[in-house]
Design a protein around this motif. Structure first.
Motif, PDB file in Angstrom:
ATOM      1  N   VAL A  12       0.861  -1.175   0.000  1.00 47.75           N
ATOM      2  CA  VAL A  12       0.000   0.000   0.000  1.00 47.75           C
ATOM      3  C   VAL A  12       0.906   1.237   0.000  1.00 47.75           C
ATOM      4  N   TYR A  13       0.456   2.315  -0.597  1.00 48.99           N
ATOM      5  CA  TYR A  13       1.257   3.533  -0.592  1.00 48.99           C
ATOM      6  C   TYR A  13       1.328   4.093   0.829  1.00 48.99           C
ATOM      7  N   LYS A  77     -13.919  -4.473 -10.824  1.00 53.45           N
ATOM      8  CA  LYS A  77     -14.371  -3.168 -10.342  1.00 53.45           C
ATOM      9  C   LYS A  77     -13.628  -2.801  -9.048  1.00 53.45           C
ATOM     10  N   TRP A  78     -13.433  -3.788  -8.162  1.00 55.47           N
ATOM     11  CA  TRP A  78     -12.702  -3.554  -6.915  1.00 55.47           C
ATOM     12  C   TRP A  78     -11.255  -3.163  -7.215  1.00 55.47           C
ATOM     13  N   LYS A  83      -6.802   0.939  -7.134  1.00 52.80           N
ATOM     14  CA  LYS A  83      -5.538   1.208  -7.823  1.00 52.80           C
ATOM     15  C   LYS A  83      -4.832   2.478  -7.371  1.00 52.80           C
ATOM     16  N   ASP A  84      -5.547   3.440  -6.825  1.00 55.81           N
ATOM     17  CA  ASP A  84      -4.906   4.689  -6.422  1.00 55.81           C
ATOM     18  C   ASP A  84      -4.283   4.634  -5.020  1.00 55.81           C
ATOM     19  N   ASP A  91      -3.179  -4.266 -15.417  1.00 61.82           N
ATOM     20  CA  ASP A  91      -4.614  -4.579 -15.432  1.00 61.82           C
ATOM     21  C   ASP A  91      -5.316  -4.140 -14.138  1.00 61.82           C
ATOM     22  N   ASN A  92      -4.611  -3.375 -13.299  1.00 59.16           N
ATOM     23  CA  ASN A  92      -5.074  -2.861 -12.012  1.00 59.16           C
ATOM     24  C   ASN A  92      -5.131  -3.909 -10.903  1.00 59.16           C
ATOM     25  N   SER A  93      -4.730  -5.142 -11.178  1.00 58.44           N
ATOM     26  CA  SER A  93      -4.632  -6.139 -10.106  1.00 58.44           C
ATOM     27  C   SER A  93      -3.494  -5.735  -9.177  1.00 58.44           C
ATOM     28  N   PRO A  94      -3.599  -6.061  -7.895  1.00 60.48           N
ATOM     29  CA  PRO A  94      -2.525  -5.698  -6.978  1.00 60.48           C
ATOM     30  C   PRO A  94      -1.225  -6.431  -7.329  1.00 60.48           C
TER      31      PRO A  94
END
Length: 106
Positions: A12-13, A77-78, A83-84, A91-94
């Motif tokens: 996580v950021y 969608k999750w 993603k931010d 693909d926005n997957s973690p």
């Protein structure tokens, strides 16, 4: 019913710890339902605030069924929603990596 244990790490950021936790505390009911429909028995995520590393632990019933969760519309969608606040793939997957189990005691 057999239980399969899986553990993984994500990132996580550093300035998004509170937001990451808030979003999970407000997990969409349809996301929770889909996770359970894909064999989830238990899911925990822990945060190391010093490193911003997330440690995920799931208990599932079926590896194949769990693997199909990634391709559901609600999961995509999750990922888009998250993603931010965390490191993600194109693909926005973690961005994540699995941890092998080296010991377990019931």
């Amino acid at each position: 019913m057999n239980t399969i244990r899986k553990a993984f790490c994500m990132q996580v950021y550093p300035d998004c710890h509170a937001e990451y936790e808030k979003r999970h505390n407000e997990l969409w009911p349809e996301m929770a339902a889909e996770l359970k429909a894909h064999g989830l028995k238990s899911y925990s995520i822990f945060l190391d605030k010093k490193t911003s590393q997330l440690f995920g632990y799931v208990e599932i019933t079926d590896e194949k069924l769990w693997g199909e969760m990634a391709d559901t519309a609600i999961n995509r969608k999750w990922w888009d929603f998250m993603k931010d606040v965390m490191e993600t793939n194109p693909d926005n997957s973690p961005v994540s990596y699995d941890l092998p189990e080296v010991f377990h005691l019931d």
